[in-house]
Write a protein that holds these residues in place. Structure first.
Motif, mmCIF file in Angstrom:
data_model
loop_
_atom_site.group_PDB
_atom_site.id
_atom_site.type_symbol
_atom_site.label_atom_id
_atom_site.label_comp_id
_atom_site.label_asym_id
_atom_site.label_seq_id
_atom_site.Cartn_x
_atom_site.Cartn_y
_atom_site.Cartn_z
ATOM 1 N N TRP A 37 49.851 43.332 49.264
ATOM 2 C CA TRP A 37 49.575 44.429 48.343
ATOM 3 C C TRP A 37 50.600 44.469 47.215
ATOM 4 O O TRP A 37 51.769 44.138 47.399
ATOM 5 N N ASP A 38 50.142 44.927 46.045
ATOM 6 C CA ASP A 38 50.986 44.946 44.845
ATOM 7 C C ASP A 38 52.294 45.707 45.061
ATOM 8 O O ASP A 38 53.360 45.268 44.638
ATOM 9 N N GLN A 39 52.189 46.873 45.746
ATOM 10 C CA GLN A 39 53.375 47.713 45.933
ATOM 11 C C GLN A 39 54.450 46.967 46.730
ATOM 12 O O GLN A 39 55.629 46.981 46.379
ATOM 13 N N SER A 40 54.005 46.319 47.837
ATOM 14 C CA SER A 40 54.962 45.592 48.674
ATOM 15 C C SER A 40 55.474 44.360 47.946
ATOM 16 O O SER A 40 56.670 44.056 47.999
ATOM 17 N N ALA A 41 54.563 43.641 47.296
ATOM 18 C CA ALA A 41 54.957 42.418 46.596
ATOM 19 C C ALA A 41 56.054 42.731 45.578
ATOM 20 O O ALA A 41 57.055 42.017 45.493
ATOM 21 N N ALA A 42 55.897 43.831 44.842
ATOM 22 C CA ALA A 42 56.896 44.193 43.831
ATOM 23 C C ALA A 42 58.236 44.511 44.489
ATOM 24 O O ALA A 42 59.289 44.073 44.031
ATOM 25 N N LEU A 43 58.185 45.260 45.599
ATOM 26 C CA LEU A 43 59.415 45.669 46.288
ATOM 27 C C LEU A 43 60.162 44.457 46.851
ATOM 28 O O LEU A 43 61.370 44.302 46.662
ATOM 29 N N TYR A 44 59.429 43.574 47.540
ATOM 30 C CA TYR A 44 60.086 42.442 48.210
ATOM 31 C C TYR A 44 60.482 41.355 47.212
ATOM 32 O O TYR A 44 61.463 40.649 47.410
ATOM 33 N N GLU A 45 59.712 41.205 46.133
ATOM 34 C CA GLU A 45 60.069 40.202 45.121
ATOM 35 C C GLU A 45 61.345 40.630 44.390
ATOM 36 O O GLU A 45 62.209 39.810 44.090
#
Lengths: 118, 419
Positions: B89-97
């Motif tokens: 998901w976009d939200q997680s991808a942004a946080l972990y990236e």
């Protein structure tokens, strides 16, 4: 890992059972009137107790019956086994020694001395 | 002017001359002051990075980190050290990236070698459903500008030659996604490096100090009670991992968390045999090799709430069965150490980094089985939340309120490994 005394089959390895989470969460009787916060409380919020935890278990690889356990989550000691629909027993267990609930010896490990157990 | 505290080739040479007897302390162990501008409860990776970025990015230096045990003695120092950002998901991808980018500069920034090794992470598919799910995540990652590749069976074998790609095993390898920028790091060095960095900026790291109560007055937090006395502050951030619910209870807050044991094990050391990280969701196994040569193997969580820091043997057995099928070469390896840590799992397998209804009380929790990879990013956004009393845009989706609003970030399975 521990042994569970199934009220229908007797003592078996915990691997035969699956845990159904916190017990005694009643489904609301008036769903349309509930607010979002009340739904969240019912669906998601959990006591996650460090201490005596009342929970449902299913003897999945055995008789497949559901029942309740009272277990001390800081030691995994099982304090009571009772059937579905029964009220949770009032238990007198020693409250863990420190505020965050460590047992008297070790970090969550069951003491070897019988008198230190609760 | 030679900086006494900076680690360098010169400092090694200089200390060699006096038999390495004069190395400075990595951090101080002060007694707590009466009050602080902010208190962080929990001296793990997330708590230390929060203190570090509060001091570095927000100029708040009068901070205490309160730790019940010792620095590096909890889950931060005991995990499978996998770092990746290939979330669906976009939200997680942004946080972990965002966290992964911080990992890439961490050793330089901290002047502390955290041995970050971008050796790549393989997520293996074993059936048609896996193939579809992993390809979907591959595409989602690419849309989020996160590096990800799809490898078919032949390429998996080329990338990791010891993996068993026979079509005749129970769960054959049908392909895998590969994130090349993903990898591992030395976990306790991360805790020590951030503790040292925070300490240099004036943060008090207080070990062997247990929080016994949270003081709230008229809806505002005023301080904490500890085994070393009362400490006042009107900003308190909780980063207590598996024991978050215990701390939340002290403030009368109920959270959507369940704490469970998560196990991992380490084998005897052998010569280099696997130079990447292999993860499998379907058969639940993950393995990499440490710089010491040990296989680092991650097992699953037990299916019940427990704070015992030990898990069921059946969980270990299941994981090792999967490892041996995927890597027959490991079948006679002896396991040396094994441990269980308590992880706090959210219903949607995503973290909570959020304000609460009590002014000045903040929670950073619910990281479940995968918090290590987020360590720098988690502290970075949590520091922003505490300093500004407002979420950063990266952690805005990860509020406590999402369980009422229904805006869950459902990473169960989507996160490439079951939680």
């Amino acid at each position: 890992m521990f042994l569970i005394n199934c009220p229908y089959c007797g003592e078996r390895d915990q691997a035969e059972f699956s845990c159904g989470g916190e017990a005694h969460i009643a489904r609301p009787k008036n769903p349309p009137e509930l607010s979002d916060d009340q739904w969240a409380e019912y669906l998601f919020l959990r006591k996650n107790e460090k201490g005596i935890h009342y929970e449902r278990w299913n003897h999945e690889y055995g008789c497949r019956q559901w029942f309740n356990l009272a277990r001390n989550t800081s030691t995994d000691e099982i304090l009571a086994v009772y059937k579905m629909g029964e009220a949770p027993p009032k238990l007198k267990a020693n409250i863990p020694a420190t505020p965050s609930g460590e047992p008297s010896i070790g970090s969550g490990n069951l003491s070897t001395s019988k008198k230190d157990r609760f | 002017m030679f900086n006494n505290n900076k680690y360098s080739f010169l400092s090694i040479a200089r200390n060699a001359l006096n038999h390495h007897e004069n190395w400075q302390k990595t951090w101080n162990s002060p007694e707590p002051k009466k009050s602080y501008d902010a208190i962080i409860v929990g001296g793990g990776g997330h708590g230390l990075t929060t203190a570090y970025y509060l001091a570095k990015n927000h100029g708040i230096n009068n901070i205490a980190v309160i730790e019940k045990g010792w620095i590096g003695g909890g889950n931060t120092g005991r995990n499978t050290t996998i770092i990746r950002s290939n979330y669906l998901w976009d939200q997680s991808a942004a946080l972990y990236e965002h966290a992964l980018k911080l990992w890439e500069g961490m050793s330089q920034e901290l002047n502390y070698n955290v041995m970050f090794s971008q050796r790549g992470v393989l997520n293996v598919a074993h059936n048609l459903h896996d193939v579809r799910e992993l390809k979907r995540r591959w595409h989602a990652n690419r849309l989020n500008d996160i590096d990800c590749e799809w490898l078919d069976t032949k390429k998996v074998k080329e990338f990791c030659p010891i993996i068993n790609t026979s079509p005749n095993i129970r769960y054959p390898v049908l392909g895998a996604t590969l994130q090349r920028r993903a990898g591992t790091a030395r976990h306790d060095a991360v805790a020590w490096g951030y503790a040292r960095g925070a300490d240099e900026m004036g943060v008090d790291i207080i070990q062997n100090c247990e929080v016994t109560g949270i003081n709230v007055k008229n809806g505002n937090v005023t301080g904490i009670e500890t085994t070393k006395g009362t400490i006042e502050s009107n900003k308190i951030g909780i980063a207590a991992a598996g024991h978050t619910s215990v701390i939340a209870n002290m403030a009368g807050i109920k959270l959507p968390l369940e704490s469970k044991p998560l196990q991992a094990l380490v084998s005897e050391p052998v010569k280099p045999v696997i130079d990447t990280v292999v993860m499998s969701n379907t058969i639940h196994a993950y393995v990499s090799q440490s710089d010491k040569g040990e296989l680092v193997i991650g097992a699953g969580t037990d299916g019940y709430t427990s704070y015992t820091q030990r898990g069921g043997f059946n969980i270990v057995e299941d994981t090792l069965m999967a490892i041996v099928e995927l890597f027959p070469i490991f079948s006679r390896m002896k396991m040396l150490r094994h441990w269980g840590g308590i992880v706090d799992i959210c219903p949607d397998a995503s973290p909570i980094i959020s304000k609460t209804h009590i002014n000045g009380l903040y929670f950073n929790c619910g990281w479940g089985t995968g918090g290590f990879k987020a360590t720098p990013g988690s502290g970075w956004v949590f520091a922003h939340t505490i300093a500004n009393d407002q979420a950063h845009e990266l952690n805005a989706p990860f509020t406590i309120n999402r369980f009422s609003s229904g805006e869950l970030v459902d990473e169960h399975g989507a996160a490439a490994v079951a939680h």
